[in-house]
Design a protein around this motif. Sequence first.
Motif, short mmCIF file in Angstrom:
data_model
loop_
_atom_site.label_atom_id
_atom_site.label_comp_id
_atom_site.label_asym_id
_atom_site.label_seq_id
_atom_site.Cartn_x
_atom_site.Cartn_y
_atom_site.Cartn_z
N GLY A 1 0.73 -1.19 -0.09
CA GLY A 1 -0.06 0.05 -0.02
C GLY A 1 0.76 1.31 -0.13
N GLY A 2 0.25 2.40 0.49
CA GLY A 2 0.97 3.70 0.43
C GLY A 2 1.87 3.88 1.73
N PHE A 3 1.67 3.12 2.87
CA PHE A 3 2.26 3.61 3.96
C PHE A 3 3.67 2.85 4.08
CE2 PHE A 3 0.21 -0.67 5.01
CZ PHE A 3 1.09 -1.34 5.40
N ASN A 4 4.75 3.74 4.72
CA ASN A 4 6.19 3.47 4.98
C ASN A 4 6.23 3.26 6.25
OD1 ASN A 4 7.93 3.80 2.43
ND2 ASN A 4 6.61 5.92 2.48
N LEU A 5 7.51 2.91 6.80
CA LEU A 5 7.92 2.75 8.11
C LEU A 5 8.26 3.59 8.93
CD1 LEU A 5 7.80 -0.23 9.46
CD2 LEU A 5 10.28 -0.68 9.15
N ALA A 6 7.37 4.64 9.16
CA ALA A 6 7.66 5.86 9.88
C ALA A 6 6.65 6.30 10.53
CB ALA A 6 8.30 7.11 9.02
N ASP A 7 6.71 7.08 11.66
CA ASP A 7 5.40 7.36 12.80
C ASP A 7 4.17 8.42 12.05
OD1 ASP A 7 6.75 5.89 14.47
OD2 ASP A 7 7.40 7.54 15.80
N GLU A 8 4.75 8.96 11.11
CA GLU A 8 3.76 9.93 10.41
C GLU A 8 2.40 9.03 9.71
OE1 GLU A 8 7.30 10.67 7.70
OE2 GLU A 8 6.95 10.10 9.85
N ILE B 1 1.28 6.34 10.77
CA ILE B 1 0.37 5.83 11.61
C ILE B 1 0.03 6.74 12.79
CG2 ILE B 1 1.16 3.47 11.60
CD1 ILE B 1 2.75 3.98 14.17
N ASN B 2 0.20 8.05 12.30
CA ASN B 2 -0.28 9.21 13.00
C ASN B 2 0.20 9.65 14.43
OD1 ASN B 2 -2.20 10.92 11.24
ND2 ASN B 2 -2.86 8.95 10.86
N GLN B 3 1.61 8.77 14.63
CA GLN B 3 2.15 8.95 16.02
C GLN B 3 3.12 10.43 15.69
OE1 GLN B 3 1.86 7.35 18.86
NE2 GLN B 3 0.11 6.55 17.67
N ARG B 4 3.04 10.91 14.68
CA ARG B 4 3.69 12.11 14.36
C ARG B 4 2.99 13.13 13.45
NH1 ARG B 4 8.55 10.64 11.73
NH2 ARG B 4 9.56 9.95 13.66
N VAL B 5 2.92 14.22 13.77
CA VAL B 5 2.16 15.17 12.95
C VAL B 5 3.23 15.89 12.21
CG1 VAL B 5 0.28 17.08 12.96
CG2 VAL B 5 0.27 15.21 14.66
N LYS B 6 2.92 15.65 10.73
CA LYS B 6 3.75 16.49 9.81
C LYS B 6 2.86 17.49 8.95
CE LYS B 6 7.70 14.82 7.92
NZ LYS B 6 8.40 13.96 7.33
N TYR B 7 1.87 16.90 8.62
CA TYR B 7 1.05 17.82 7.63
C TYR B 7 -0.34 17.50 7.93
CZ TYR B 7 5.62 17.58 5.16
OH TYR B 7 6.91 17.65 4.95
N GLY B 8 -0.88 17.71 9.31
CA GLY B 8 -1.98 17.43 9.75
C GLY B 8 -2.25 16.01 9.79
N HIS B 9 -3.56 15.36 9.74
CA HIS B 9 -3.91 14.07 9.82
C HIS B 9 -3.23 13.36 8.42
CE1 HIS B 9 -6.62 10.34 9.48
NE2 HIS B 9 -6.12 10.46 10.66
N TRP B 10 -2.50 12.45 8.68
CA TRP B 10 -2.06 11.24 7.61
C TRP B 10 -3.32 10.43 7.16
CZ3 TRP B 10 3.11 12.77 5.56
CH2 TRP B 10 3.52 11.82 4.62
N LYS B 11 -3.52 10.61 6.04
CA LYS B 11 -4.69 9.46 5.54
C LYS B 11 -3.70 8.60 4.34
CE LYS B 11 -9.10 8.17 4.15
NZ LYS B 11 -8.57 6.95 4.36
N ASP B 12 -3.73 7.45 4.83
CA ASP B 12 -3.25 6.29 3.61
C ASP B 12 -4.02 4.99 3.68
OD1 ASP B 12 -1.12 5.32 2.12
OD2 ASP B 12 0.39 6.42 3.37
#
Length: 501
Positions: A257-264, A266-277
Amino acid sequence: MKQSKKLLMNKILFSGLLILAQLIVVFIAFLTIHRSSRFLVYLFKLISILAALYIINKDDASAYKITWLVLIAAVPFVGGVLYLFLGDKKPSQRLQLAFLKQIKNQRIIENNIIEKVEDPFVRGQMNYLHQQRYPTYYGQGVKYFSLGDEAYGPLLEALRNAKKFIFMQFFIVDEGKMLTSVLDILKQKVQEGVEVRFMYDDVGSLTMLPRHYYRQLEKMGIQSVAFNPFVPFLSLAMNNRDHKKIVVVDGKIGFSGGFNLADEYINQRVKYGHWKDSGLMIHGEAVNSLTRMFLESWNVAKNSEEDYEKYYVHEENKENDGFVVPYGDSPLDDESVGENVYLNMINQSHDYLYITTPYLILDDNLQTALINASKRGVDVRIITPGIPDKKLVFRVTRSYYQTLMKHGIRIYEYTPGFIHAKNFLVDDKCATVGTINLDYRSLYLHFENGIYIYKSKILKDIKEDFLKTEEVCHEVTLEEVITGKFMGWFEAILRVIAPLL
């Protein structure tokens, strides 16, 4: 944490200094040559002419060719030289030969499942993918994740239950909660005798991981490799990245899918608002294609000749939840598999076409296909981010809105944050979920993968997710995107250089 931040800052500063140094060298060389040597000036112009002729005769996307031709015409003194260093899409000769060797040594898996597909358009799509070495399988245990957060738990559970081997492949890997929890399990599995392999893209993780991070993993007993390593000064063109996201557990369970192995993610880190993947989990023989794609990249990166067959799983179908076709795309051939899958889906749509994409940078083929679908009466809707991760790219994305909306295509921006999902859904009939963005890098320059689905129960989940997401989006109006002359010219320039972004 302080050490990690310091490492990140050092990485950014180091990379910035390298880029600045290269620009200074090029600038000084330009001034020196321009002032002191007419011969070299004429030579460089000749190179530009030859480069232009080469580009015209290449079998590339027209938009990509036009970009370089405009650049060479605008600055003929350096345009051709820039193309020699940055323009050719092909990776290094070593990489090309290694991938060709992998393809040559592969046995094409034959099956007669496609014959059981009644829909002629879908059957045609499956035949096309089969010709590219991606067979069709019956769907087993197919599950759709509407967020990276939802995939996180099942991913950890699958890793904990591994008995034989674990393969993991990501574009971005970053230190944090997600990586730590995964590594804790991987280290335990190594102690239990499970074979663990971990691959990440070197440029994708350049500012996030320590240099030669794979060596740290190997000390834990995890076989690891950084794909296509970045070499300062020598690596002048690093366009061809491994953008795939693949996890295989025992050959029986696969994630993508689209998700990588980084906290944003899974929304454990906020970078650009809510991350939808988004993502998929599949079971059964279809996982073999994910296994093959992983080992293909692994063999190239490690310069090895691993036998794929010993990692394949062959078992009778316990259920039949439609059909699935895991597939990949490579910049090494003249086949734009990712784009062709999208075009086939657009062209076969009758009732509706729902798309989620972080970037909307279209070539002529995709734009024309979308407009024609809308003209046929297809309900075409596209969701893009409300909060961009790259402002310039977002400006290019928005430059396409007006043309599309004038032909009835509805565009929504995800108000809560950044949408990273790459989904196509057609007529309650078929869908694809994967890593392939609607931009030139994904479609022409990167190694990518996706999973095509037909007649599966999860199609309703993908549709429900789209409609729920739409409820928290802002539907863009035509008045919002009509620009003045200055901004219109600015957007026109951005669209010309879009293939370079």
